[in-house]
Motif scaffolding. Structure first.
Motif, PDB file in Angstrom:
ATOM      1  N   VAL A  30       3.269 -15.465   5.815  1.00  0.00           N
ATOM      2  CA  VAL A  30       2.619 -14.742   4.725  1.00  0.00           C
ATOM      3  C   VAL A  30       1.836 -15.726   3.864  1.00  0.00           C
ATOM      4  O   VAL A  30       2.392 -16.725   3.404  1.00  0.00           O
ATOM      5  N   LEU A  31       0.562 -15.447   3.670  1.00  0.00           N
ATOM      6  CA  LEU A  31      -0.273 -16.268   2.800  1.00  0.00           C
ATOM      7  C   LEU A  31      -0.459 -15.539   1.479  1.00  0.00           C
ATOM      8  O   LEU A  31      -1.040 -14.467   1.416  1.00  0.00           O
ATOM      9  N   TYR A  52      -7.845 -17.421  13.842  1.00  0.00           N
ATOM     10  CA  TYR A  52      -6.667 -16.559  13.743  1.00  0.00           C
ATOM     11  C   TYR A  52      -7.075 -15.092  13.774  1.00  0.00           C
ATOM     12  O   TYR A  52      -8.103 -14.709  13.205  1.00  0.00           O
ATOM     13  N   GLY A  53      -6.270 -14.267  14.417  1.00  0.00           N
ATOM     14  CA  GLY A  53      -6.508 -12.833  14.419  1.00  0.00           C
ATOM     15  C   GLY A  53      -6.081 -12.220  13.098  1.00  0.00           C
ATOM     16  O   GLY A  53      -5.221 -12.767  12.390  1.00  0.00           O
ATOM     17  N   ASP A  54      -6.680 -11.097  12.742  1.00  0.00           N
ATOM     18  CA  ASP A  54      -6.372 -10.446  11.464  1.00  0.00           C
ATOM     19  C   ASP A  54      -4.910 -10.012  11.361  1.00  0.00           C
ATOM     20  O   ASP A  54      -4.386  -9.838  10.256  1.00  0.00           O
ATOM     21  N   ASP A  55      -4.255  -9.827  12.521  1.00  0.00           N
ATOM     22  CA  ASP A  55      -2.883  -9.334  12.506  1.00  0.00           C
ATOM     23  C   ASP A  55      -1.847 -10.444  12.670  1.00  0.00           C
ATOM     24  O   ASP A  55      -0.655 -10.172  12.781  1.00  0.00           O
ATOM     25  N   GLU A  56      -2.270 -11.685  12.647  1.00  0.00           N
ATOM     26  CA  GLU A  56      -1.334 -12.777  12.910  1.00  0.00           C
ATOM     27  C   GLU A  56      -0.609 -13.276  11.667  1.00  0.00           C
ATOM     28  O   GLU A  56       0.462 -13.887  11.764  1.00  0.00           O
ATOM     29  N   LEU A  57      -1.172 -13.047  10.515  1.00  0.00           N
ATOM     30  CA  LEU A  57      -0.529 -13.389   9.252  1.00  0.00           C
ATOM     31  C   LEU A  57      -0.626 -12.188   8.322  1.00  0.00           C
ATOM     32  O   LEU A  57      -1.530 -11.368   8.446  1.00  0.00           O
ATOM     33  N   ASN A  58       0.298 -12.114   7.405  1.00  0.00           N
ATOM     34  CA  ASN A  58       0.189 -11.130   6.332  1.00  0.00           C
ATOM     35  C   ASN A  58      -0.442 -11.816   5.121  1.00  0.00           C
ATOM     36  O   ASN A  58      -0.064 -12.931   4.769  1.00  0.00           O
ATOM     37  N   LEU A  59      -1.425 -11.154   4.530  1.00  0.00           N
ATOM     38  CA  LEU A  59      -2.084 -11.682   3.340  1.00  0.00           C
ATOM     39  C   LEU A  59      -1.661 -10.873   2.135  1.00  0.00           C
ATOM     40  O   LEU A  59      -1.747  -9.639   2.143  1.00  0.00           O
ATOM     41  N   LYS A  60      -1.182 -11.547   1.105  1.00  0.00           N
ATOM     42  CA  LYS A  60      -0.745 -10.865  -0.114  1.00  0.00           C
ATOM     43  C   LYS A  60      -1.437 -11.488  -1.322  1.00  0.00           C
ATOM     44  O   LYS A  60      -1.352 -12.695  -1.533  1.00  0.00           O
ATOM     45  N   ILE A  61      -2.106 -10.650  -2.089  1.00  0.00           N
ATOM     46  CA  ILE A  61      -2.829 -11.129  -3.271  1.00  0.00           C
ATOM     47  C   ILE A  61      -1.868 -11.340  -4.435  1.00  0.00           C
ATOM     48  O   ILE A  61      -1.029 -10.482  -4.732  1.00  0.00           O
ATOM     49  N   VAL A  62      -2.006 -12.477  -5.083  1.00  0.00           N
ATOM     50  CA  VAL A  62      -1.292 -12.779  -6.326  1.00  0.00           C
ATOM     51  C   VAL A  62      -2.355 -12.851  -7.413  1.00  0.00           C
ATOM     52  O   VAL A  62      -3.184 -13.765  -7.416  1.00  0.00           O
ATOM     53  N   LEU A  64      -3.879 -13.901 -10.451  1.00  0.00           N
ATOM     54  CA  LEU A  64      -3.683 -14.925 -11.477  1.00  0.00           C
ATOM     55  C   LEU A  64      -4.091 -14.435 -12.856  1.00  0.00           C
ATOM     56  O   LEU A  64      -3.530 -14.875 -13.865  1.00  0.00           O
ATOM     57  N   SER A  65      -5.057 -13.517 -12.915  1.00  0.00           N
ATOM     58  CA  SER A  65      -5.534 -13.025 -14.204  1.00  0.00           C
ATOM     59  C   SER A  65      -4.472 -12.182 -14.916  1.00  0.00           C
ATOM     60  O   SER A  65      -4.549 -11.977 -16.122  1.00  0.00           O
ATOM     61  N   ARG A  66      -3.484 -11.707 -14.178  1.00  0.00           N
ATOM     62  CA  ARG A  66      -2.384 -10.935 -14.764  1.00  0.00           C
ATOM     63  C   ARG A  66      -1.096 -11.750 -14.810  1.00  0.00           C
ATOM     64  O   ARG A  66      -0.044 -11.228 -15.153  1.00  0.00           O
ATOM     65  N   GLY A  67      -1.189 -13.012 -14.453  1.00  0.00           N
ATOM     66  CA  GLY A  67      -0.009 -13.878 -14.511  1.00  0.00           C
ATOM     67  C   GLY A  67       1.048 -13.555 -13.478  1.00  0.00           C
ATOM     68  O   GLY A  67       2.228 -13.894 -13.666  1.00  0.00           O
ATOM     69  N   GLU A  68       0.654 -12.929 -12.359  1.00  0.00           N
ATOM     70  CA  GLU A  68       1.645 -12.562 -11.347  1.00  0.00           C
ATOM     71  C   GLU A  68       2.296 -13.789 -10.712  1.00  0.00           C
ATOM     72  O   GLU A  68       3.408 -13.705 -10.186  1.00  0.00           O
ATOM     73  N   ASN A  69       1.614 -14.918 -10.759  1.00  0.00           N
ATOM     74  CA  ASN A  69       2.183 -16.153 -10.200  1.00  0.00           C
ATOM     75  C   ASN A  69       3.345 -16.682 -11.020  1.00  0.00           C
ATOM     76  O   ASN A  69       4.088 -17.553 -10.551  1.00  0.00           O
ATOM     77  N   ASN A  78       7.585 -20.531  -4.973  1.00  0.00           N
ATOM     78  CA  ASN A  78       6.814 -21.698  -5.397  1.00  0.00           C
ATOM     79  C   ASN A  78       7.065 -21.942  -6.878  1.00  0.00           C
ATOM     80  O   ASN A  78       6.516 -21.246  -7.740  1.00  0.00           O
ATOM     81  N   SER A  79       7.886 -22.909  -7.160  1.00  0.00           N
ATOM     82  CA  SER A  79       8.279 -23.186  -8.550  1.00  0.00           C
ATOM     83  C   SER A  79       7.130 -23.711  -9.396  1.00  0.00           C
ATOM     84  O   SER A  79       7.216 -23.750 -10.619  1.00  0.00           O
ATOM     85  N   LYS A  80       6.020 -24.108  -8.736  1.00  0.00           N
ATOM     86  CA  LYS A  80       4.847 -24.589  -9.472  1.00  0.00           C
ATOM     87  C   LYS A  80       3.914 -23.445  -9.870  1.00  0.00           C
ATOM     88  O   LYS A  80       2.936 -23.660 -10.586  1.00  0.00           O
ATOM     89  N   ALA A  81       4.167 -22.243  -9.338  1.00  0.00           N
ATOM     90  CA  ALA A  81       3.368 -21.045  -9.665  1.00  0.00           C
ATOM     91  C   ALA A  81       1.916 -21.177  -9.240  1.00  0.00           C
ATOM     92  O   ALA A  81       1.019 -20.673  -9.919  1.00  0.00           O
ATOM     93  N   THR A  82       1.674 -21.825  -8.124  1.00  0.00           N
ATOM     94  CA  THR A  82       0.299 -22.037  -7.673  1.00  0.00           C
ATOM     95  C   THR A  82       0.006 -21.249  -6.395  1.00  0.00           C
ATOM     96  O   THR A  82       0.907 -20.929  -5.628  1.00  0.00           O
ATOM     97  N   VAL A  83      -1.261 -20.970  -6.211  1.00  0.00           N
ATOM     98  CA  VAL A  83      -1.731 -20.397  -4.948  1.00  0.00           C
ATOM     99  C   VAL A  83      -2.837 -21.318  -4.414  1.00  0.00           C
ATOM    100  O   VAL A  83      -3.510 -21.976  -5.206  1.00  0.00           O
ATOM    101  N   PRO A  84      -2.971 -21.382  -3.086  1.00  0.00           N
ATOM    102  CA  PRO A  84      -2.263 -20.584  -2.092  1.00  0.00           C
ATOM    103  C   PRO A  84      -0.833 -21.078  -1.863  1.00  0.00           C
ATOM    104  O   PRO A  84      -0.520 -22.240  -2.128  1.00  0.00           O
ATOM    105  N   THR A  85      -0.002 -20.177  -1.383  1.00  0.00           N
ATOM    106  CA  THR A  85       1.348 -20.505  -0.927  1.00  0.00           C
ATOM    107  C   THR A  85       1.530 -19.842   0.430  1.00  0.00           C
ATOM    108  O   THR A  85       1.268 -18.647   0.564  1.00  0.00           O
ATOM    109  N   LEU A  86       1.953 -20.613   1.406  1.00  0.00           N
ATOM    110  CA  LEU A  86       2.156 -20.085   2.758  1.00  0.00           C
ATOM    111  C   LEU A  86       3.641 -20.090   3.075  1.00  0.00           C
ATOM    112  O   LEU A  86       4.293 -21.139   3.047  1.00  0.00           O
ATOM    113  N   VAL A  87       4.175 -18.913   3.364  1.00  0.00           N
ATOM    114  CA  VAL A  87       5.590 -18.778   3.727  1.00  0.00           C
ATOM    115  C   VAL A  87       5.662 -18.534   5.224  1.00  0.00           C
ATOM    116  O   VAL A  87       5.105 -17.563   5.729  1.00  0.00           O
TER     117      VAL A  87
END
Length: 372
Positions: A30-31, A52-62, A64-69, A78-87
């Motif tokens: 997941v990115l 990479y194919g579109d179905d090979e990773l899941n993309l999730k928007i975080v 930042l303008s709403r402080g979701e990170n 990610n304890s640093k609250a930064t993006v991108p983060t790849l799990v």
């Protein structure tokens, strides 16, 4: 489906079905990213360049303008609250008998390197994409050294920090007023999110460690410091109180140092290290996936757009830096001129890089709606 039916299916179709079946049974990486994040753009460019194919990773928007990170659930990744983060799922825990475990890669450099190595003709990736998987890792020790200088020593150094350049992109009242339109909503969103999480932690609505609370407090203090400058940006220096004048003067001083002292050194080093037309020569490499989003961001801060050619974009950056700053122009080889079409024979290597990288399908897709 009987044996005769299976045998009648083309081998390529059977292979695709098997690959799809395997990929569906395996946990995906997941990115976590924000489309307006500079380094998120680097990760997205990598996905396209590696095929990479579109179905090979899941993309999730975080957002930042709403402080979701800053949310507790994201901080667990990610304890640093930064993006991108790849799990990514750990390789040895992918069997049905073992609960899958995951590892979070939180540094942009690590993410791009992982994505490069995880899809290749020799990898065991169960890919559904038929696109080529070129190696982006430098092929020689000399190229590796140059790549490290560009990525580690220059682009990811503190003076080149793209977020700092964004928030410090004003050196007079007029520029501050213009910049506030872009950054004030972002800062306000962060402040509201951090204040909300701190309030919920203090009242016991959420349970977090003291370390997380301290992190929120420190982040909020930095945000409030910038807000104190931008919230009065519509007023001239003559109209604000004495304390605000001192804060604004200090802000302008930091901004001038960043752009007029730091940026000439950064840009000059980059222009010297880039081989051309790409960072390491004639093929795309890992270095380009860091340089392209960084340069696009700096160009945007200088007023450039995707419609600018390399010479125009770099000239806008030079003018924005000010004080007569100018990058060294070089006479480009004839074969390079043919590769890129009708371009000035003498121009900076960063201008040549801009022209060749903006023709990549990955660039055109990521920046279809404008530079970030």
């Amino acid at each position: 489906m009987d044996f005769a039916t299976i045998c009648s299916i083309p081998k390529t179709t059977v292979r695709h079905i098997l690959i799809l079946s395997l990929s569906m049974s395996m946990p995906k990486a997941v990115l976590y990213y924000d489309p307006k994040s500079i380094w998120s753009s680097g990760a997205l460019l990598t996905l396209m360049e590696k095929g990479y194919g579109d179905d090979e990773l899941n993309l999730k928007i975080v957002d930042l303008s709403r402080g979701e990170n800053y949310g507790p659930s994201f901080l667990r990744l990610n304890s640093k609250a930064t993006v991108p983060t790849l799990v990514v799922p750990l390789e040895k825990t992918l069997s049905d008998e073992v609960e899958s475990r995951y590892k979070a890669i939180t540094e942009t450099k690590g993410i791009i390197e992982f994505l490069d190595k995880s899809r290749s003709p020799l990898s065991r990736t169960h890919t559904t994409s038929n696109a080529p998987a070129p190696s982006l890792t430098p092929a020689t020790i000399a190229f590796s050294t140059t790549s490290k200088i560009i990525i580690d020593d220059i682009l990811h150094s503190e003076p080149a920090n793209p977020n700092n350049l964004l928030f410090m992109n004003a050196r007079d009242d007029l520029a501050l007023r213009e910049l506030s339109r872009a950054v004030f909503p972002l800062l306000k969103g962060k402040h509201q999110a951090l204040s909300h999480y701190l309030a919920e932690a203090e009242t016991g609505k959420i349970t977090v460690t003291e370390k997380i609370k301290d992190f929120w407090r420190n982040e909020n203090t930095e945000v409030e410091s910038l807000l104190s400058v931008f919230e009065k940006a519509l007023q001239s220096s003559a109209e604000i109180d004495e304390e605000s004048k001192i804060k604004r003067a200090a802000y302008f001083n930091i901004a001038r140092v960043a752009w007029e002292t730091g940026m000439p050194k950064i840009l000059t080093k980059l222009n010297d290290e880039v081989i051309g037309p790409f960072a390491l020569g004639e093929q795309v490499s890992i270095a380009d996936l860091h340089l392209a989003p960084w340069l696009a961001h700096v160009a945007k801060l200088a007023g450039a757009t995707t419609s600018d050619d390399g010479s125009s974009a770099i000239e806008k950056i030079e003018k924005h830096v000010g004080n007569g700053f100018s990058l060294t122009r070089v006479n480009l080889p004839v074969d390079l001129m043919k590769l890129e079409g009708a371009r000035p024979a003498s121009r900076s290597k960063l201008a040549a890089f801009w022209d060749v990288v903006k023709e990549r399908p990955s660039w055109k897709k990521i920046y279809a709606d404008g530079l970030v």
